[in-house]
Design a protein around this motif. Structure first.
Motif, PDB file in Angstrom:
ATOM      1  N   PRO A 143       3.610 -15.435   6.130  1.00 52.98           N
ATOM      2  CA  PRO A 143       2.482 -15.101   7.015  1.00 52.98           C
ATOM      3  C   PRO A 143       1.195 -15.841   6.641  1.00 52.98           C
ATOM      4  CG  PRO A 143       3.683 -13.118   6.419  1.00 52.98           C
ATOM      5  CD  PRO A 143       4.227 -14.218   5.551  1.00 52.98           C
ATOM      6  N   LEU A 144       1.010 -16.109   5.346  1.00 47.92           N
ATOM      7  CA  LEU A 144      -0.207 -16.826   4.940  1.00 47.92           C
ATOM      8  C   LEU A 144      -0.123 -18.296   5.356  1.00 47.92           C
ATOM      9  CD1 LEU A 144      -1.010 -15.295   1.436  1.00 47.92           C
ATOM     10  CD2 LEU A 144      -1.946 -14.705   3.666  1.00 47.92           C
ATOM     11  N   ARG A 145       1.078 -18.868   5.295  1.00 45.44           N
ATOM     12  CA  ARG A 145       1.238 -20.261   5.784  1.00 45.44           C
ATOM     13  C   ARG A 145       0.955 -20.313   7.275  1.00 45.44           C
ATOM     14  NH1 ARG A 145       6.032 -20.793   2.833  1.00 45.44           N
ATOM     15  NH2 ARG A 145       5.487 -21.626   0.813  1.00 45.44           N
ATOM     16  N   ARG A 146       1.507 -19.329   8.006  1.00 47.73           N
ATOM     17  CA  ARG A 146       1.285 -19.300   9.466  1.00 47.73           C
ATOM     18  C   ARG A 146      -0.199 -19.144   9.803  1.00 47.73           C
ATOM     19  NH1 ARG A 146       6.328 -16.595   9.600  1.00 47.73           N
ATOM     20  NH2 ARG A 146       5.440 -14.510   9.499  1.00 47.73           N
ATOM     21  N   ALA A 147      -0.942 -18.487   8.901  1.00 46.92           N
ATOM     22  CA  ALA A 147      -2.387 -18.295   9.142  1.00 46.92           C
ATOM     23  C   ALA A 147      -3.190 -19.535   8.751  1.00 46.92           C
ATOM     24  CB  ALA A 147      -2.883 -17.066   8.373  1.00 46.92           C
ATOM     25  N   GLY A 148      -2.504 -20.608   8.338  1.00 51.21           N
ATOM     26  CA  GLY A 148      -3.181 -21.883   8.078  1.00 51.21           C
ATOM     27  C   GLY A 148      -3.662 -22.062   6.651  1.00 51.21           C
ATOM     28  N   LEU A 149      -3.206 -21.187   5.730  1.00 49.78           N
ATOM     29  CA  LEU A 149      -3.685 -21.273   4.348  1.00 49.78           C
ATOM     30  C   LEU A 149      -2.858 -22.276   3.545  1.00 49.78           C
ATOM     31  CD1 LEU A 149      -4.235 -17.469   3.980  1.00 49.78           C
ATOM     32  CD2 LEU A 149      -6.007 -19.198   4.100  1.00 49.78           C
ATOM     33  N   VAL A 150      -3.441 -22.739   2.449  1.00 49.19           N
ATOM     34  CA  VAL A 150      -2.754 -23.674   1.558  1.00 49.19           C
ATOM     35  C   VAL A 150      -2.674 -23.048   0.161  1.00 49.19           C
ATOM     36  CG1 VAL A 150      -3.447 -25.708   2.863  1.00 49.19           C
ATOM     37  CG2 VAL A 150      -4.933 -24.860   1.025  1.00 49.19           C
ATOM     38  N   ASP A 151      -1.932 -23.715  -0.729  1.00 49.23           N
ATOM     39  CA  ASP A 151      -1.753 -23.234  -2.118  1.00 49.23           C
ATOM     40  C   ASP A 151      -1.226 -21.797  -2.127  1.00 49.23           C
ATOM     41  OD1 ASP A 151      -2.758 -25.667  -2.945  1.00 49.23           O
ATOM     42  OD2 ASP A 151      -4.789 -24.914  -3.255  1.00 49.23           O
ATOM     43  N   VAL A 152      -0.291 -21.491  -1.209  1.00 44.08           N
ATOM     44  CA  VAL A 152       0.202 -20.115  -1.098  1.00 44.08           C
ATOM     45  C   VAL A 152       1.354 -19.878  -2.078  1.00 44.08           C
ATOM     46  CG1 VAL A 152      -0.438 -19.965   1.334  1.00 44.08           C
ATOM     47  CG2 VAL A 152       1.884 -20.575   0.725  1.00 44.08           C
ATOM     48  N   ASP A 153       1.445 -18.628  -2.536  1.00 42.24           N
ATOM     49  CA  ASP A 153       2.594 -18.233  -3.366  1.00 42.24           C
ATOM     50  C   ASP A 153       2.693 -16.711  -3.347  1.00 42.24           C
ATOM     51  OD1 ASP A 153       4.850 -18.575  -4.927  1.00 42.24           O
ATOM     52  OD2 ASP A 153       3.885 -20.076  -6.197  1.00 42.24           O
ATOM     53  N   THR A 154       3.702 -16.184  -4.012  1.00 44.82           N
ATOM     54  CA  THR A 154       3.960 -14.745  -3.947  1.00 44.82           C
ATOM     55  C   THR A 154       4.602 -14.267  -5.233  1.00 44.82           C
ATOM     56  OG1 THR A 154       5.062 -13.038  -2.618  1.00 44.82           O
ATOM     57  CG2 THR A 154       6.265 -15.072  -2.914  1.00 44.82           C
ATOM     58  N   GLU A 155       4.494 -12.948  -5.515  1.00 46.31           N
ATOM     59  CA  GLU A 155       5.291 -12.303  -6.561  1.00 46.31           C
ATOM     60  C   GLU A 155       5.375 -10.824  -6.256  1.00 46.31           C
ATOM     61  OE1 GLU A 155       3.179 -13.289 -10.183  1.00 46.31           O
ATOM     62  OE2 GLU A 155       2.364 -11.261 -10.269  1.00 46.31           O
ATOM     63  N   ALA A 156       6.358 -10.155  -6.876  1.00 45.14           N
ATOM     64  CA  ALA A 156       6.575  -8.728  -6.593  1.00 45.14           C
ATOM     65  C   ALA A 156       6.640  -7.929  -7.892  1.00 45.14           C
ATOM     66  CB  ALA A 156       7.872  -8.548  -5.810  1.00 45.14           C
ATOM     67  N   HIS A 157       6.228  -6.669  -7.785  1.00 44.08           N
ATOM     68  CA  HIS A 157       6.354  -5.728  -8.901  1.00 44.08           C
ATOM     69  C   HIS A 157       7.111  -4.506  -8.385  1.00 44.08           C
ATOM     70  CE1 HIS A 157       5.423  -3.278 -12.370  1.00 44.08           C
ATOM     71  NE2 HIS A 157       4.970  -2.336 -11.557  1.00 44.08           N
ATOM     72  N   VAL A 158       8.122  -4.068  -9.119  1.00 43.42           N
ATOM     73  CA  VAL A 158       8.911  -2.915  -8.677  1.00 43.42           C
ATOM     74  C   VAL A 158       8.839  -1.829  -9.747  1.00 43.42           C
ATOM     75  CG1 VAL A 158      11.104  -2.150  -7.724  1.00 43.42           C
ATOM     76  CG2 VAL A 158      10.498  -4.568  -7.602  1.00 43.42           C
ATOM     77  N   ALA A 159       8.134  -0.745  -9.441  1.00 45.52           N
ATOM     78  CA  ALA A 159       8.007   0.374 -10.381  1.00 45.52           C
ATOM     79  C   ALA A 159       9.182   1.324 -10.173  1.00 45.52           C
ATOM     80  CB  ALA A 159       6.693   1.095 -10.132  1.00 45.52           C
ATOM     81  N   PRO A 160       9.731   1.898 -11.248  1.00 43.41           N
ATOM     82  CA  PRO A 160      10.908   2.760 -11.087  1.00 43.41           C
ATOM     83  C   PRO A 160      10.565   4.137 -10.531  1.00 43.41           C
ATOM     84  CG  PRO A 160      10.231   2.708 -13.381  1.00 43.41           C
ATOM     85  CD  PRO A 160       9.321   1.747 -12.651  1.00 43.41           C
ATOM     86  N   THR A 161      11.552   4.719  -9.817  1.00 42.18           N
ATOM     87  CA  THR A 161      11.469   6.131  -9.454  1.00 42.18           C
ATOM     88  C   THR A 161      12.248   6.942 -10.486  1.00 42.18           C
ATOM     89  OG1 THR A 161      13.356   5.826  -7.977  1.00 42.18           O
ATOM     90  CG2 THR A 161      11.176   5.778  -6.969  1.00 42.18           C
ATOM     91  N   GLY A 162      12.228   8.266 -10.324  1.00 45.07           N
ATOM     92  CA  GLY A 162      12.713   9.194 -11.343  1.00 45.07           C
ATOM     93  C   GLY A 162      11.509  10.059 -11.683  1.00 45.07           C
ATOM     94  N   ALA A 163      11.429  10.539 -12.923  1.00 46.18           N
ATOM     95  CA  ALA A 163      10.251  11.334 -13.323  1.00 46.18           C
ATOM     96  C   ALA A 163       9.143  10.360 -13.739  1.00 46.18           C
ATOM     97  CB  ALA A 163      10.619  12.290 -14.448  1.00 46.18           C
ATOM     98  N   THR A 164       8.592   9.648 -12.764  1.00 40.42           N
ATOM     99  CA  THR A 164       7.590   8.593 -12.982  1.00 40.42           C
ATOM    100  C   THR A 164       6.495   8.748 -11.927  1.00 40.42           C
ATOM    101  OG1 THR A 164       8.651   7.104 -11.412  1.00 40.42           O
ATOM    102  CG2 THR A 164       9.429   6.976 -13.694  1.00 40.42           C
ATOM    103  N   ALA A 165       5.457   7.913 -12.028  1.00 39.95           N
ATOM    104  CA  ALA A 165       4.397   7.958 -11.012  1.00 39.95           C
ATOM    105  C   ALA A 165       4.981   7.616  -9.641  1.00 39.95           C
ATOM    106  CB  ALA A 165       3.283   6.982 -11.391  1.00 39.95           C
TER     107      ALA A 165
END
Ligand SMILES: C[S@@+](CC[C@H](N)C(=O)[O-])C[C@H]1O[C@@H](n2cnc3c(N)ncnc32)[C@H](O)[C@@H]1O
Length: 224
Positions: A143-165
């Motif tokens: 979506p950022l490329r489609r919006a005309g931006l440059v130097d785009v990149d991404t990363e993800a964080h996955v927090a666990p479920t269970g007795a956690t936040a």
């Protein structure tokens, strides 16, 4: 980040990120918006500007910010890519945007079939109720490329479920969506009970939503 940057935090909620930004840009300006400013700290307790502003309809002058941040807002908006295109116009040439949204992709590979079924149904119920796209963030940074931006990149964080936040968030969501899950999404009481029990079980771990970030900058003359 530079101390003189003009920063905008959209859909700021309680203003956590605005406070973080204002410490890093003491010689600049931090504006934090929300369509509902009820949760913001009072003016005397913050060193940034608060503005009641609906990102889908209200505007800012073109090229007026060096950094724009928007977390956990865009995926809930039906016209999200058109809104993103408007936001990008508020960036100065060379300015950066950071977007973050939640995505359901970790659920599909859960080894627990009941948890998987109920969690998928929870995402479907939110999509039906609010119009959220719980799979949009997995497409970052396109979506950022489609919006005309440059130097785009991404990363993800996955927090666990269970007795956690994250588990407490998932447990609260089962409360809010309970009626929809049972009446419209073929979830049974025993299945819901299983997931609720696991969200307070210290030895249970799974995943639900990933927080996916993507960033990019508005082209400046050096990119031409
Ligand atoms: C899930 S909260 C995220 C809060 C904050 N960004 C954070 O990361 O902690 C979503 C926020 O977006 C705001 N919001 C929703 N739609 C909006 C809109 N159209 N314009 C501005 N803010 C909006 C809500 O009021 C809420 O404070």
């Amino acid at each position: 980040m530079l101390p003189h940057w003009r920063c905008l935090d959209i859909g700021t909620g309680i203003g956590t990120v605005a406070t973080w930004l204002s410490r890093r840009c003491p010689d600049g300006r931090v504006v934090a918006t929300d369509r509902d400013c009820a949760l913001l700290p009072p003016a005397a307790e913050r060193d940034w500007e608060a503005l009641e502003h609906d990102v889908t309809t209200d505007d800012f002058p073109n090229r007026s910010f060096d950094l724009i941040h928007i977390r956990w807002v865009l995926s809930h908006l039906r016209d999200r890519e058109a809104v993103l295109a408007r936001i990008v116009r508020w960036l100065a040439p060379g300015g950066w945007i950071l977007i973050q949204d939640l995505d359901r992709f970790p659920i599909a590979s859960s080894p627990d079939p009941v948890y998987r079924k109920v969690s998928e149904a929870m995402c479907d119920a939110v999509e039906a109720r609010i119009g959220t796209d719980t799979s949009w963030a997995r497409t970052f940074p396109a979506p950022l490329r489609r919006a005309g931006l440059v130097d785009v990149d991404t990363e993800a964080h996955v927090a666990p479920t269970g007795a956690t936040a994250m588990g407490r968030f998932w447990l609260g969501s089962t409360d809010q969506l309970r009626g929809d899950l049972l009446d419209q999404f073929a979830v049974t009481e025993p299945e819901l009970k299983h997931v609720r029990e696991q969200m307070v079980n210290p030895s249970y771990r799974d995943f639900a939503l990933a927080s996916v970030a993507a960033w990019g900058r508005r082209p400046s003359p050096r990119h031409a």
